[in-house]
Write an enzyme that holds these catalytic residues in place. Structure first.
Site, PDB file in Angstrom:
ATOM      1  N   GLY A 242      44.509  30.964  -4.887  1.00 46.98           N
ATOM      2  CA  GLY A 242      44.457  31.687  -3.603  1.00 46.98           C
ATOM      3  C   GLY A 242      43.144  32.137  -3.320  1.00 46.98           C
ATOM      4  CD  GLU A 279      49.382  28.621 -10.997  1.00 45.75           C
ATOM      5  OE1 GLU A 279      49.572  28.643  -9.809  1.00 45.75           O
ATOM      6  OE2 GLU A 279      50.345  28.736 -12.075  1.00 45.75           O
ATOM      7  N   PRO A 280      43.067  28.252  -9.444  1.00 42.81           N
ATOM      8  CG  PRO A 280      40.857  28.415 -10.214  1.00 42.81           C
ATOM      9  CD  PRO A 280      42.320  28.637 -10.690  1.00 42.81           C
ATOM     10  NE  ARG A 282      42.117  27.444   0.634  1.00 47.43           N
ATOM     11  CZ  ARG A 282      42.835  26.818   1.581  1.00 47.43           C
ATOM     12  NH1 ARG A 282      42.242  26.088   2.534  1.00 47.43           N
ATOM     13  NH2 ARG A 282      44.124  27.012   1.507  1.00 47.43           N
ATOM     14  NE  ARG A 318      42.790  23.668   5.051  1.00 42.68           N
ATOM     15  CZ  ARG A 318      42.322  24.623   5.628  1.00 42.68           C
ATOM     16  NH1 ARG A 318      41.226  24.357   6.446  1.00 42.68           N
ATOM     17  NH2 ARG A 318      42.474  26.094   5.628  1.00 42.68           N
ATOM     18  CE1 TYR A 322      48.708  25.165   6.304  1.00 44.72           C
ATOM     19  CE2 TYR A 322      46.576  24.074   5.796  1.00 44.72           C
ATOM     20  CZ  TYR A 322      47.967  24.203   5.741  1.00 44.72           C
ATOM     21  OH  TYR A 322      48.335  23.738   4.578  1.00 44.72           O
ATOM     22  CB  CYS A 350      49.286   8.248  20.198  1.00 45.53           C
ATOM     23  SG  CYS A 350      48.314   6.677  20.243  1.00 45.53           S
ATOM     24  CD  GLU A 351      51.561  13.070  17.167  1.00 51.72           C
ATOM     25  OE1 GLU A 351      51.942  14.097  17.932  1.00 51.72           O
ATOM     26  OE2 GLU A 351      52.494  12.313  16.793  1.00 51.72           O
ATOM     27  CE1 TYR A 378      46.004  22.535  -0.995  1.00 51.38           C
ATOM     28  CE2 TYR A 378      44.240  24.009  -0.738  1.00 51.38           C
ATOM     29  CZ  TYR A 378      45.131  23.504  -1.484  1.00 51.38           C
ATOM     30  OH  TYR A 378      45.690  24.344  -2.591  1.00 51.38           O
TER      31      TYR A 378
HETATM   32  C1  LIG Z   1      48.799  25.471  -4.030  1.00 50.51           C
HETATM   33  C2  LIG Z   1      48.560  26.303  -5.240  1.00 50.51           C
HETATM   34  C3  LIG Z   1      47.709  26.749  -5.881  1.00 50.51           C
HETATM   35  C4  LIG Z   1      46.307  26.574  -5.353  1.00 50.51           C
HETATM   36  O1  LIG Z   1      46.216  27.336  -4.439  1.00 50.51           O
HETATM   37  P1  LIG Z   1      44.626  27.728  -3.704  1.00 50.51           P
HETATM   38  O2  LIG Z   1      44.898  28.438  -2.604  1.00 50.51           O
HETATM   39  O3  LIG Z   1      44.215  26.202  -3.323  1.00 50.51           O
HETATM   40  O4  LIG Z   1      43.728  28.144  -4.695  1.00 50.51           O
HETATM   41  C5  LIG Z   1      48.043  27.364  -7.225  1.00 50.51           C
HETATM   42  N1  LIG Z   1      49.025  27.580  -7.572  1.00 50.51           N
HETATM   43  C6  LIG Z   1      50.105  26.983  -6.826  1.00 50.51           C
HETATM   44  C7  LIG Z   1      51.719  27.353  -7.780  1.00 50.51           C
HETATM   45  C8  LIG Z   1      50.038  26.531  -5.899  1.00 50.51           C
HETATM   46  O5  LIG Z   1      51.049  25.992  -5.105  1.00 50.51           O
END
Ligand SMILES: *Cc1c(COP(=O)(O)O)cnc(C)c1O
Length: 422
Positions: A242, A279-280, A282, A318, A322, A350-351, A378
Protein backbone atom coordinates in the site's frame (compact mmCIF):
# COMPACT_ATOMS: atom_id res chain seq x y z
CA UNK A 1 11.95 17.02 -14.04
CA UNK A 2 10.19 13.69 -14.29
CA UNK A 3 8.84 11.67 -11.34
CA UNK A 4 11.72 9.17 -11.67
CA UNK A 5 15.43 9.89 -11.63
CA UNK A 6 15.93 6.99 -14.04
CA UNK A 7 13.84 8.63 -16.77
CA UNK A 8 15.54 11.95 -17.55
CA UNK A 9 16.00 14.34 -20.43
CA UNK A 10 19.56 14.44 -21.75
CA UNK A 11 20.38 16.73 -24.68
CA UNK A 12 16.66 17.37 -25.09
CA UNK A 13 15.72 13.69 -25.37
CA UNK A 14 13.99 11.61 -22.73
CA UNK A 15 16.05 8.55 -21.77
CA UNK A 16 15.45 5.41 -19.75
CA UNK A 17 18.78 5.15 -17.95
CA UNK A 18 21.25 5.57 -20.87
CA UNK A 19 18.90 4.65 -23.69
CA UNK A 20 17.06 7.36 -25.65
CA UNK A 21 13.36 6.54 -25.90
CA UNK A 22 13.11 7.54 -29.57
CA UNK A 23 15.61 4.77 -30.39
CA UNK A 24 13.48 2.25 -28.50
CA UNK A 25 10.35 3.39 -30.32
CA UNK A 26 12.14 3.13 -33.67
CA UNK A 27 13.33 -0.42 -32.97
CA UNK A 28 10.38 -1.85 -31.09
CA UNK A 29 7.38 0.26 -32.13
CA UNK A 30 4.71 1.85 -30.00
CA UNK A 31 2.90 1.57 -27.68
CA UNK A 32 5.77 0.19 -25.62
CA UNK A 33 6.26 -0.42 -21.92
CA UNK A 34 9.78 0.53 -20.84
CA UNK A 35 11.15 -0.47 -17.44
CA UNK A 36 14.36 0.62 -15.74
CA UNK A 37 16.23 -2.09 -13.86
CA UNK A 38 18.11 0.55 -11.85
CA UNK A 39 14.80 2.01 -10.71
CA UNK A 40 13.63 -1.43 -9.56
CA UNK A 41 16.87 -1.88 -7.65
CA UNK A 42 16.64 1.55 -6.07
CA UNK A 43 13.09 0.86 -4.86
CA UNK A 44 14.16 -2.54 -3.53
CA UNK A 45 17.16 -0.99 -1.75
CA UNK A 46 14.90 1.58 -0.11
CA UNK A 47 13.19 -1.34 1.68
CA UNK A 48 16.44 -3.18 2.39
CA UNK A 49 18.13 -0.20 4.00
CA UNK A 50 14.99 0.40 6.09
CA UNK A 51 15.15 -3.06 7.64
CA UNK A 52 18.33 -2.40 9.67
CA UNK A 53 18.83 -5.97 10.80
CA UNK A 54 15.29 -6.45 12.07
CA UNK A 55 13.28 -9.54 11.18
CA UNK A 56 11.38 -8.29 8.13
CA UNK A 57 10.33 -10.25 5.03
CA UNK A 58 9.44 -8.26 1.92
CA UNK A 59 6.93 -10.17 -0.22
CA UNK A 60 6.59 -8.30 -3.51
CA UNK A 61 2.88 -7.76 -4.26
CA UNK A 62 3.38 -9.15 -7.74
CA UNK A 63 0.01 -8.31 -9.24
CA UNK A 64 1.45 -4.82 -9.78
CA UNK A 65 3.80 -6.18 -12.46
CA UNK A 66 4.23 -9.90 -12.86
CA UNK A 67 6.59 -10.07 -15.84
CA UNK A 68 9.04 -12.91 -15.24
CA UNK A 69 12.03 -10.60 -15.72
CA UNK A 70 10.76 -8.32 -12.95
CA UNK A 71 10.06 -11.29 -10.67
CA UNK A 72 13.47 -12.77 -11.33
CA UNK A 73 15.31 -9.59 -10.37
CA UNK A 74 13.39 -9.38 -7.10
CA UNK A 75 13.96 -13.09 -6.47
CA UNK A 76 17.71 -12.65 -6.92
CA UNK A 77 17.66 -9.75 -4.49
CA UNK A 78 16.00 -11.98 -1.88
CA UNK A 79 12.33 -11.04 -2.15
CA UNK A 80 9.42 -13.23 -1.27
CA UNK A 81 6.14 -12.80 -3.10
CA UNK A 82 2.55 -11.97 -2.26
CA UNK A 83 0.37 -13.89 -4.69
CA UNK A 84 -3.37 -13.70 -5.33
CA UNK A 85 -3.90 -16.64 -7.68
CA UNK A 86 -2.64 -20.04 -8.75
CA UNK A 87 -1.43 -18.37 -11.92
CA UNK A 88 0.79 -16.02 -9.95
CA UNK A 89 2.18 -18.98 -7.99
CA UNK A 90 3.10 -20.63 -11.29
CA UNK A 91 5.00 -17.49 -12.31
CA UNK A 92 6.95 -17.47 -9.03
CA UNK A 93 7.87 -21.14 -9.49
CA UNK A 94 8.77 -20.50 -13.15
CA UNK A 95 11.58 -18.15 -12.06
CA UNK A 96 12.74 -20.52 -9.32
CA UNK A 97 11.17 -18.49 -6.50
CA UNK A 98 11.29 -19.88 -2.99
CA UNK A 99 7.75 -20.93 -2.02
CA UNK A 100 8.63 -20.69 1.66
CA UNK A 101 8.74 -16.92 1.14
CA UNK A 102 5.33 -16.78 -0.58
CA UNK A 103 2.15 -15.56 1.09
CA UNK A 104 -1.15 -16.33 -0.62
CA UNK A 105 -3.77 -13.56 -0.42
CA UNK A 106 -7.19 -13.07 -2.01
CA UNK A 107 -10.87 -13.48 -1.10
CA UNK A 108 -11.74 -16.24 -3.54
CA UNK A 109 -9.08 -18.94 -3.46
CA UNK A 110 -10.24 -22.06 -5.26
CA UNK A 111 -9.49 -25.63 -4.23
CA UNK A 112 -7.01 -26.21 -7.08
CA UNK A 113 -5.13 -23.08 -6.10
CA UNK A 114 -4.97 -24.22 -2.48
CA UNK A 115 -3.69 -27.63 -3.60
CA UNK A 116 -0.97 -26.09 -5.74
CA UNK A 117 0.12 -23.77 -2.93
CA UNK A 118 0.19 -26.60 -0.37
CA UNK A 119 2.22 -28.75 -2.73
CA UNK A 120 4.68 -25.92 -3.35
CA UNK A 121 4.96 -25.29 0.39
CA UNK A 122 3.99 -21.62 0.71
CA UNK A 123 4.82 -19.69 3.87
CA UNK A 124 1.21 -18.93 4.63
CA UNK A 125 -2.37 -18.57 3.44
CA UNK A 126 -3.92 -15.21 4.29
CA UNK A 127 -7.44 -16.46 4.93
CA UNK A 128 -10.23 -13.96 4.38
CA UNK A 129 -13.40 -15.71 5.59
CA UNK A 130 -14.66 -18.54 7.75
CA UNK A 131 -15.89 -20.38 4.66
CA UNK A 132 -12.42 -20.19 3.13
CA UNK A 133 -10.89 -21.47 6.38
CA UNK A 134 -13.17 -24.50 6.30
CA UNK A 135 -12.35 -25.25 2.69
CA UNK A 136 -8.62 -24.88 3.26
CA UNK A 137 -8.79 -27.25 6.23
CA UNK A 138 -10.59 -29.79 4.06
CA UNK A 139 -8.22 -29.47 1.09
CA UNK A 140 -5.19 -29.77 3.38
CA UNK A 141 -6.61 -32.80 5.13
CA UNK A 142 -7.48 -34.53 1.84
CA UNK A 143 -4.00 -33.96 0.44
CA UNK A 144 -2.13 -34.82 3.63
CA UNK A 145 -0.80 -31.35 4.34
CA UNK A 146 -0.83 -28.98 7.27
CA UNK A 147 -1.73 -25.53 5.98
CA UNK A 148 0.01 -22.54 7.59
CA UNK A 149 -2.64 -19.89 8.21
CA UNK A 150 -2.88 -16.18 8.91
CA UNK A 151 -6.21 -14.45 9.14
CA UNK A 152 -6.56 -11.32 7.10
CA UNK A 153 -8.54 -9.05 9.33
CA UNK A 154 -10.35 -5.93 8.30
CA UNK A 155 -9.39 -3.35 10.91
CA UNK A 156 -11.98 -0.80 9.70
CA UNK A 157 -9.53 2.06 9.17
CA UNK A 158 -9.64 4.70 6.48
CA UNK A 159 -6.54 4.49 4.27
CA UNK A 160 -7.42 7.95 2.86
CA UNK A 161 -7.06 6.81 -0.71
CA UNK A 162 -9.37 6.31 -3.72
CA UNK A 163 -12.49 4.27 -2.80
CA UNK A 164 -11.63 1.60 -5.42
CA UNK A 165 -8.22 0.98 -3.84
CA UNK A 166 -9.30 1.24 -0.23
CA UNK A 167 -9.67 -2.23 1.25
CA UNK A 168 -9.65 -1.91 5.05
CA UNK A 169 -13.13 -0.53 5.67
CA UNK A 170 -16.17 -2.49 6.83
CA UNK A 171 -17.89 -1.83 3.52
CA UNK A 172 -15.04 -3.53 1.58
CA UNK A 173 -15.23 -7.20 0.64
CA UNK A 174 -11.80 -7.95 2.10
CA UNK A 175 -10.80 -9.64 5.32
CA UNK A 176 -12.56 -10.83 8.45
CA UNK A 177 -14.10 -8.14 10.66
CA UNK A 178 -11.64 -7.63 13.49
CA UNK A 179 -14.32 -8.24 16.13
CA UNK A 180 -15.02 -11.66 14.61
CA UNK A 181 -11.38 -12.69 14.28
CA UNK A 182 -10.92 -14.26 17.72
CA UNK A 183 -13.71 -16.76 17.10
CA UNK A 184 -12.26 -17.66 13.69
CA UNK A 185 -8.77 -18.15 15.20
CA UNK A 186 -10.31 -20.48 17.77
CA UNK A 187 -12.09 -22.35 15.02
CA UNK A 188 -8.80 -22.67 13.14
CA UNK A 189 -7.30 -24.24 16.25
CA UNK A 190 -9.84 -27.07 16.10
CA UNK A 191 -8.57 -28.30 12.70
CA UNK A 192 -5.58 -30.67 12.84
CA UNK A 193 -4.81 -29.79 9.20
CA UNK A 194 -4.27 -26.09 9.98
CA UNK A 195 -1.44 -24.38 11.82
CA UNK A 196 -1.96 -20.77 12.89
CA UNK A 197 1.18 -18.75 12.14
CA UNK A 198 0.25 -15.11 11.75
CA UNK A 199 -2.05 -12.15 11.46
CA UNK A 200 -2.50 -10.09 8.31
CA UNK A 201 -4.14 -6.95 7.01
CA UNK A 202 -3.93 -4.87 3.85
CA UNK A 203 -5.81 -1.62 4.15
CA UNK A 204 -5.45 -0.14 0.69
CA UNK A 205 -3.15 1.17 -1.97
CA UNK A 206 -1.44 4.46 -2.86
CA UNK A 207 -1.37 5.35 0.83
CA UNK A 208 0.70 8.48 1.43
CA UNK A 209 0.57 8.87 5.23
CA UNK A 210 1.82 6.60 7.99
CA UNK A 211 -1.18 7.19 10.28
CA UNK A 212 -3.59 4.66 8.66
CA UNK A 213 -0.96 1.93 9.16
CA UNK A 214 -0.48 2.90 12.80
CA UNK A 215 -4.26 3.03 13.36
CA UNK A 216 -4.50 -0.50 11.96
CA UNK A 217 -1.47 -1.65 13.97
CA UNK A 218 -3.02 -0.52 17.28
CA UNK A 219 -6.09 -2.61 16.57
CA UNK A 220 -4.02 -5.63 15.51
CA UNK A 221 -1.90 -5.41 18.65
CA UNK A 222 -5.01 -5.59 20.83
CA UNK A 223 -6.03 -8.71 18.93
CA UNK A 224 -2.55 -10.26 19.26
CA UNK A 225 -2.73 -9.75 23.04
CA UNK A 226 -6.18 -11.28 23.27
CA UNK A 227 -5.00 -14.24 21.21
CA UNK A 228 -1.97 -14.71 23.48
CA UNK A 229 -4.27 -14.83 26.51
CA UNK A 230 -6.08 -17.69 24.80
CA UNK A 231 -2.81 -19.49 24.17
CA UNK A 232 -2.64 -18.59 20.46
CA UNK A 233 0.87 -17.29 19.79
CA UNK A 234 1.78 -15.92 16.40
CA UNK A 235 5.05 -15.98 14.50
CA UNK A 236 4.51 -13.07 12.15
CA UNK A 237 2.53 -9.93 11.56
CA UNK A 238 1.80 -8.94 7.97
CA UNK A 239 0.82 -5.31 7.37
CA UNK A 240 0.19 -5.75 3.65
CA UNK A 241 1.32 -3.39 0.93
CA UNK A 242 0.00 0.00 0.00
CA UNK A 243 2.86 2.50 0.23
CA UNK A 244 2.11 5.15 -2.37
CA UNK A 245 4.36 6.61 -5.04
CA UNK A 246 4.79 10.03 -6.55
CA UNK A 247 2.58 10.40 -9.63
CA UNK A 248 2.67 14.19 -9.50
CA UNK A 249 3.49 16.03 -6.28
CA UNK A 250 2.61 13.45 -3.63
CA UNK A 251 5.03 13.05 -0.72
CA UNK A 252 4.43 9.43 0.25
CA UNK A 253 5.69 7.88 3.46
CA UNK A 254 8.97 5.99 3.11
CA UNK A 255 9.57 2.32 3.94
CA UNK A 256 11.99 3.52 6.64
CA UNK A 257 9.37 5.67 8.34
CA UNK A 258 6.86 2.83 8.28
CA UNK A 259 9.22 0.12 9.53
CA UNK A 260 10.74 2.31 12.28
CA UNK A 261 7.34 3.34 13.60
CA UNK A 262 5.95 -0.18 13.43
CA UNK A 263 8.87 -1.63 15.39
CA UNK A 264 8.76 1.23 17.93
CA UNK A 265 5.09 0.42 18.53
CA UNK A 266 5.70 -3.34 18.68
CA UNK A 267 8.55 -2.80 21.13
CA UNK A 268 6.38 -0.61 23.36
CA UNK A 269 3.98 -3.55 23.60
CA UNK A 270 6.70 -6.17 24.07
CA UNK A 271 5.93 -7.68 20.66
CA UNK A 272 9.07 -6.94 18.67
CA UNK A 273 9.94 -10.65 18.55
CA UNK A 274 7.32 -10.96 15.80
CA UNK A 275 8.52 -11.17 12.22
CA UNK A 276 7.16 -8.27 10.18
CA UNK A 277 5.96 -9.12 6.67
CA UNK A 278 5.25 -6.38 4.13
CA UNK A 279 3.67 -6.85 0.70
CA UNK A 280 4.65 -3.78 -1.34
CA UNK A 281 3.65 -3.76 -4.98
CA UNK A 282 3.29 -0.30 -6.47
CA UNK A 283 6.14 1.24 -4.47
CA UNK A 284 8.61 -1.32 -5.84
CA UNK A 285 7.73 -0.96 -9.52
CA UNK A 286 5.43 2.02 -10.21
CA UNK A 287 8.06 4.61 -11.02
CA UNK A 288 10.31 2.07 -12.73
CA UNK A 289 8.17 2.13 -15.87
CA UNK A 290 6.84 4.38 -18.60
CA UNK A 291 4.40 3.73 -21.43
CA UNK A 292 5.75 5.09 -24.68
CA UNK A 293 3.15 6.17 -27.22
CA UNK A 294 3.06 8.05 -30.50
CA UNK A 295 0.67 10.85 -31.44
CA UNK A 296 -1.46 9.77 -34.39
CA UNK A 297 -3.73 12.77 -34.89
CA UNK A 298 -4.37 16.15 -33.40
CA UNK A 299 -8.05 17.03 -33.30
CA UNK A 300 -8.71 20.59 -32.20
CA UNK A 301 -12.23 21.43 -31.03
CA UNK A 302 -14.37 24.12 -29.43
CA UNK A 303 -14.71 22.40 -26.06
CA UNK A 304 -11.58 20.26 -26.05
CA UNK A 305 -8.47 19.61 -28.08
CA UNK A 306 -7.68 15.95 -28.44
CA UNK A 307 -4.32 14.33 -29.03
CA UNK A 308 -5.14 10.85 -30.29
CA UNK A 309 -2.29 8.49 -29.50
CA UNK A 310 -1.63 4.82 -30.23
CA UNK A 311 -1.83 3.69 -26.59
CA UNK A 312 -5.25 3.30 -25.02
CA UNK A 313 -7.21 2.22 -21.97
CA UNK A 314 -6.44 -1.40 -22.80
CA UNK A 315 -2.75 -0.59 -22.17
CA UNK A 316 -3.30 1.63 -19.12
CA UNK A 317 -6.69 1.49 -17.47
CA UNK A 318 -5.84 3.42 -14.31
CA UNK A 319 -6.92 6.86 -15.58
CA UNK A 320 -10.42 5.77 -16.49
CA UNK A 321 -10.80 3.22 -13.66
CA UNK A 322 -9.59 5.41 -10.79
CA UNK A 323 -9.36 8.83 -12.43
CA UNK A 324 -5.65 8.39 -11.83
CA UNK A 325 -3.20 11.10 -12.84
CA UNK A 326 -0.11 10.10 -14.81
CA UNK A 327 2.55 12.60 -15.80
CA UNK A 328 2.95 12.93 -19.58
CA UNK A 329 6.37 13.87 -20.92
CA UNK A 330 7.26 14.67 -24.49
CA UNK A 331 10.24 12.55 -25.49
CA UNK A 332 11.60 15.50 -27.48
CA UNK A 333 9.90 18.53 -25.93
CA UNK A 334 9.32 21.77 -27.83
CA UNK A 335 9.09 25.15 -26.21
CA UNK A 336 5.78 26.02 -24.61
CA UNK A 337 4.22 29.41 -23.93
CA UNK A 338 0.91 30.92 -22.89
CA UNK A 339 -0.58 30.12 -26.30
CA UNK A 340 0.41 26.45 -26.23
CA UNK A 341 -2.77 24.38 -26.54
CA UNK A 342 -4.19 22.16 -23.82
CA UNK A 343 -4.95 18.58 -24.85
CA UNK A 344 -6.83 15.57 -23.65
CA UNK A 345 -4.60 12.59 -24.47
CA UNK A 346 -6.92 9.84 -25.70
CA UNK A 347 -6.64 6.44 -27.37
CA UNK A 348 -8.35 4.92 -30.40
CA UNK A 349 -10.76 2.67 -28.47
CA UNK A 350 -14.50 3.09 -28.99
CA UNK A 351 -15.27 4.31 -25.46
CA UNK A 352 -15.51 7.84 -24.12
CA UNK A 353 -13.68 6.47 -21.09
CA UNK A 354 -10.65 5.82 -23.28
CA UNK A 355 -8.41 8.60 -22.03
CA UNK A 356 -4.92 8.57 -20.58
CA UNK A 357 -4.53 12.16 -19.41
CA UNK A 358 -6.66 15.30 -19.46
CA UNK A 359 -5.98 18.99 -19.87
CA UNK A 360 -2.24 18.88 -20.46
CA UNK A 361 -0.46 21.83 -21.99
CA UNK A 362 1.87 20.38 -24.60
CA UNK A 363 3.37 21.70 -27.83
CA UNK A 364 2.54 18.72 -30.04
CA UNK A 365 2.82 17.69 -33.65
CA UNK A 366 1.51 14.48 -35.22
CA UNK A 367 4.05 11.65 -34.91
CA UNK A 368 5.48 13.02 -31.63
CA UNK A 369 6.47 10.52 -28.97
CA UNK A 370 5.03 10.83 -25.49
CA UNK A 371 5.95 8.95 -22.32
CA UNK A 372 3.14 8.26 -19.87
CA UNK A 373 5.10 8.09 -16.63
CA UNK A 374 4.68 5.86 -13.55
CA UNK A 375 3.47 2.97 -15.70
CA UNK A 376 5.50 0.24 -13.98
CA UNK A 377 2.62 -0.79 -11.71
CA UNK A 378 -0.90 -1.86 -12.65
CA UNK A 379 -0.29 -1.01 -16.30
CA UNK A 380 0.68 -4.09 -18.32
CA UNK A 381 -0.67 -6.34 -15.54
CA UNK A 382 -4.16 -4.83 -15.97
CA UNK A 383 -3.95 -4.66 -19.76
CA UNK A 384 -6.37 -6.34 -22.12
CA UNK A 385 -6.82 -6.95 -25.82
CA UNK A 386 -10.09 -5.02 -26.07
CA UNK A 387 -10.82 -3.95 -29.65
CA UNK A 388 -8.50 -6.80 -30.76
CA UNK A 389 -5.46 -4.75 -29.94
CA UNK A 390 -2.34 -6.89 -29.44
CA UNK A 391 -0.72 -6.15 -26.13
CA UNK A 392 2.37 -3.98 -26.37
CA UNK A 393 5.91 -5.26 -25.91
CA UNK A 394 7.71 -4.85 -22.60
CA UNK A 395 11.35 -3.73 -22.53
CA UNK A 396 13.77 -3.69 -19.61
CA UNK A 397 16.62 -1.22 -19.86
CA UNK A 398 19.78 -1.88 -17.84
CA UNK A 399 22.32 0.90 -18.30
CA UNK A 400 22.86 0.92 -22.05
CA UNK A 401 21.45 -2.54 -22.55
CA UNK A 402 17.98 -3.21 -23.88
CA UNK A 403 16.16 -6.47 -23.15
CA UNK A 404 12.84 -7.42 -24.71
CA UNK A 405 11.17 -9.11 -21.74
CA UNK A 406 7.91 -9.74 -23.60
CA UNK A 407 7.52 -9.31 -27.36
CA UNK A 408 4.57 -7.50 -28.85
CA UNK A 409 1.62 -9.83 -29.44
CA UNK A 410 0.62 -10.50 -33.01
CA UNK A 411 -2.91 -9.94 -34.25
CA UNK A 412 -3.15 -13.60 -35.33
CA UNK A 413 -2.25 -14.83 -31.86
CA UNK A 414 -5.30 -13.07 -30.46
CA UNK A 415 -7.72 -15.42 -32.18
CA UNK A 416 -5.67 -18.45 -33.22
CA UNK A 417 -7.29 -20.68 -30.58
CA UNK A 418 -10.85 -19.62 -31.42
CA UNK A 419 -13.06 -22.03 -33.37
CA UNK A 420 -16.02 -21.47 -35.64
CA UNK A 421 -19.00 -23.87 -35.58
CA UNK A 422 -18.71 -26.94 -37.84
C1 LIG B 1 -2.55 -5.48 -4.25
C2 LIG B 1 -2.09 -6.02 -2.96
C3 LIG B 1 -0.83 -5.68 -2.46
C4 LIG B 1 0.07 -4.67 -3.12
O1 LIG B 1 -0.47 -3.39 -2.95
P1 LIG B 1 0.35 -2.07 -3.40
O2 LIG B 1 -0.59 -0.96 -3.08
O3 LIG B 1 0.61 -2.19 -4.84
O4 LIG B 1 1.58 -2.01 -2.57
C5 LIG B 1 -0.42 -6.27 -1.28
N1 LIG B 1 -1.21 -7.16 -0.63
C6 LIG B 1 -2.43 -7.51 -1.08
C7 LIG B 1 -3.23 -8.48 -0.33
C8 LIG B 1 -2.91 -6.95 -2.25
O5 LIG B 1 -4.12 -7.29 -2.69
Amino acid sequence: MTVSSHFTHKNGLLHAENVPLDTLAAHHGTPLYVYSRAALKEAWDSYQSAIKGRNVLICYGMKANSNLAVLNEFRQWGAGFDIVSGGELARVLAVGGDASKVVFSGVGKQAWEMQAALKAGVKCFNVESEAELDRLAQVAQETGHIAPVSLRVNPDVDAKTHPYISTGLKENKFGIAIEAALAVYERAGTYPSLRVVGLDCHIGSQITEVSPYLDALEKLIQLIKTLAQRGINLHHLDLGGGIGIRYTNEQPLSPGELIDKVFATLQAHGLDHLQLVLEPGRSLVGNAGALLTRVQYLKPGDARNFAIVDAAMNDLIRPTLYEAWHDVEAVSPRETGPDTPVYDIVGPICESGDWLARQRQLNLQPHDLLAIMSAGAYAFSMSSQYNTRPRAAEIMVDGQQVHVVRPRETVESLFESERILP
